[in-house]
Scaffold this active site. Structure first.
Site, PDB file in Angstrom:
ATOM      1  N   PHE A  44       0.858  -1.194   0.000  1.00  0.00           N
ATOM      2  CA  PHE A  44       0.000   0.000   0.000  1.00  0.00           C
ATOM      3  C   PHE A  44       0.884   1.230   0.000  1.00  0.00           C
ATOM      4  CE2 PHE A  44      -2.358   3.521   1.815  1.00  0.00           C
ATOM      5  CZ  PHE A  44      -3.466   3.540   0.982  1.00  0.00           C
ATOM      6  N   LYS A  95       2.568   9.676   8.278  1.00  0.00           N
ATOM      7  CA  LYS A  95       1.666   9.438   9.412  1.00  0.00           C
ATOM      8  C   LYS A  95       2.131   9.972  10.772  1.00  0.00           C
ATOM      9  CE  LYS A  95      -1.209   5.812   7.561  1.00  0.00           C
ATOM     10  NZ  LYS A  95      -0.793   5.115   6.351  1.00  0.00           N
ATOM     11  N   ASP A 124       9.125   2.743   1.882  1.00  0.00           N
ATOM     12  CA  ASP A 124       7.940   3.471   2.322  1.00  0.00           C
ATOM     13  C   ASP A 124       7.781   3.235   3.829  1.00  0.00           C
ATOM     14  OD1 ASP A 124       5.422   4.333   3.036  1.00  0.00           O
ATOM     15  OD2 ASP A 124       4.423   3.549   1.247  1.00  0.00           O
TER      16      ASP A 124
HETATM   17  C1  LIG Z   1      -1.057   5.386   4.987  1.00  0.00           C
HETATM   18  C2  LIG Z   1       0.017   4.969   4.068  1.00  0.00           C
HETATM   19  C3  LIG Z   1       0.272   5.678   2.886  1.00  0.00           C
HETATM   20  C4  LIG Z   1      -0.599   6.816   2.400  1.00  0.00           C
HETATM   21  O1  LIG Z   1      -0.536   7.908   3.236  1.00  0.00           O
HETATM   22  P1  LIG Z   1      -1.594   9.113   3.041  1.00  0.00           P
HETATM   23  O2  LIG Z   1      -1.127  10.144   4.020  1.00  0.00           O
HETATM   24  O3  LIG Z   1      -2.947   8.554   3.348  1.00  0.00           O
HETATM   25  O4  LIG Z   1      -1.492   9.568   1.634  1.00  0.00           O
HETATM   26  C5  LIG Z   1       1.351   5.270   2.117  1.00  0.00           C
HETATM   27  N1  LIG Z   1       2.118   4.234   2.475  1.00  0.00           N
HETATM   28  C6  LIG Z   1       1.906   3.535   3.599  1.00  0.00           C
HETATM   29  C7  LIG Z   1       2.818   2.410   3.968  1.00  0.00           C
HETATM   30  C8  LIG Z   1       0.838   3.872   4.437  1.00  0.00           C
HETATM   31  O5  LIG Z   1       0.610   3.148   5.534  1.00  0.00           O
END
Ligand SMILES: *Cc1c(COP(=O)(O)O)cnc(C)c1O
Length: 385
Positions: free
Chosen positions: A123, A239, A210
């Site tokens: 994701f 986050k 990420d």
């Molecule tokens: C939540 C998340 C995203 C997306 O972040 P947003 O601030 O909602 O755009 C991307 N990568 C990972 C691993 C995430 O958990």
């Protein structure tokens, strides 16, 4: 717009790991706004920083130098041993920056169609490029055509990655999560990231991590890659960085750190004084209270309790976690547990249909941690659907 199926509760105020709804009922938060409020709700240091900065200066734009942005870049690059930082407002945007860096680096090397390797069940966000990078058909469905320039391999599969090196000459980067969050707290083999690093070194690919969910102390290290003694070329954060004030960051080293030049990328709001001041307070508070170590301790405490309590439970397939990123995988869909937990005054999440995901704040007391394990054990044991 109706893009969310919301739970029937409205919170009015928070303090630490607790939230109060409009009727004054109290809830223990084991989700932290999906790994955002690592310091819990209304943390006094963050509140103070936001108020002070709002009184002084909220926004100027990136046409001018921004002292707090500079300081935040220095803090984050020192903590991660990376070189440069670009600031934006979300995880998806941070990943967009990473993807654009990879393409620039590819073109600079004379690769006409630079290709980025991504993994199954990943994701990375909801923009068109990041949903293309995301390994989930449900998230992509209806938004075709997807972006070209991506190739997908199974997660935690070193052989698949190695095989790509033989067949594809256009690869410039690999983008992956150190632990997959949305698809169910999937923790790869201990040496997976080390092997990916080695393959990237051999073929001159950028290793892009990420850490939007895993970063900022959540897994018991400042950044999850630090469990493995490696350095990525690019790392994205969001986050937990602002404890609820929107901010994202893309950090890079080496060629990736020098890919952007004036005019090649930007953000109106990104890295403004307010967001950076909040993030500086987050960094300072995590360090001052040793919350990275605390996350490791608390995570271990919750994990061992859950593993003990759920050991004989037939419908539990796995109980896994690293620091305060914990998953309890059942053998059947269990989304209804979210509502049951809510009724018991505990906020949890179910992701990938069958995985209870806990992402509690790093400021939990031992007693609150035990309360979470007890509540989840009881809910899971009593779950008979
Ligand atoms: C939540 C998340 C995203 C997306 O972040 P947003 O601030 O909602 O755009 C991307 N990568 C990972 C691993 C995430 O958990």
């Amino acid at each position: 717009m109706s893009n969310y199926a919301r739970l029937p509760v409205t919170f009015e105020r928070g303090e630490g790991a607790w939230l109060w709804d409009e009727h004054g009922r109290r809830y223990l938060d084991a989700l932290s706004g999906v790994a955002v409020c690592g310091l819990g709700h209304a943390h006094p240091a963050v509140t103070q920083a936001i108020c002070d900065q709002a009184n002084q200066l909220v926004h100027t734009s990136n046409l001018y130098s921004i002292k707090h942005q500079q300081r935040l870049a220095e803090e984050l690059t020192a903590l991660s041993r990376m070189q440069n930082s670009f600031f934006c407002n979300s995880g998806a945007e941070a990943n967009e920056a990473a993807l654009k860096i990879a393409r620039l680096v590819g073109h600079a090397r004379g690769i006409g169609i630079p290709t980025i390797v991504v993994t199954e069940n990943s994701f990375h966000g909801r923009t068109l490029a990041t949903l293309t990078a995301t390994g989930n058909l449900k998230i992509q469905q209806g938004f075709e055509p997807l972006m070209p320039g991506f190739i997908r391999v199974p997660y935690n599969d070193v052989a698949a990655l190695r095989a790509l090196a033989k067949s594809d000459q256009n690869i410039v980067a690999v983008l992956l999560e150190p632990i997959q969050g949305e698809s169910g707290v999937n923790i790869p083999d201990d040496d997976y990231l080390n092997q990916v690093r080695a393959i990237c070194d051999t073929h001159d690919w950028l290793m892009m991590l990420d850490e939007v969910q895993t970063g900022m102390g959540r897994t018991g290290r400042w950044f999850a890659f630090q469990h493995h003694g490696i350095q990525p070329d690019v790392m994205t954060l969001a986050k937990g960085l602002g404890n609820g004030v929107p901010i994202g960051a893309c950090l890079a080293s080496g060629v990736a750190a020098a890919a952007f030049t004036p005019g090649s990328h930007g953000s109106t709001f990104g890295g403004n004084p307010l967001a950076c001041r909040a993030a500086l307070a987050v960094v300072d508070t995590i360090r001052r209270h040793d919350l990275v170590k605390r996350a490791a301790y608390l995570g271990n405490r919750i994990l061992t309790t859950l593993q003990r309590e759920l050991a004989g439970c037939g419908h539990v397939k796995a109980v896994r976690g690293k620091g305060l990123m914990i998953g309890v995988e059942l053998d059947r869909p269990c989304a209804t547990l979210v509502k049951q937990a809510l009724e018991h005054g505990v906020l949890i999440n179910v992701t990938a249909e069958k995985v209870i995901r806990l992402l509690p704040p790093l400021i939990l007391t031992d007693a609150e941690a035990d309360q979470i394990s007890d509540a989840v054990s009881r809910l899971v044991t009593g779950f008979t659907h």
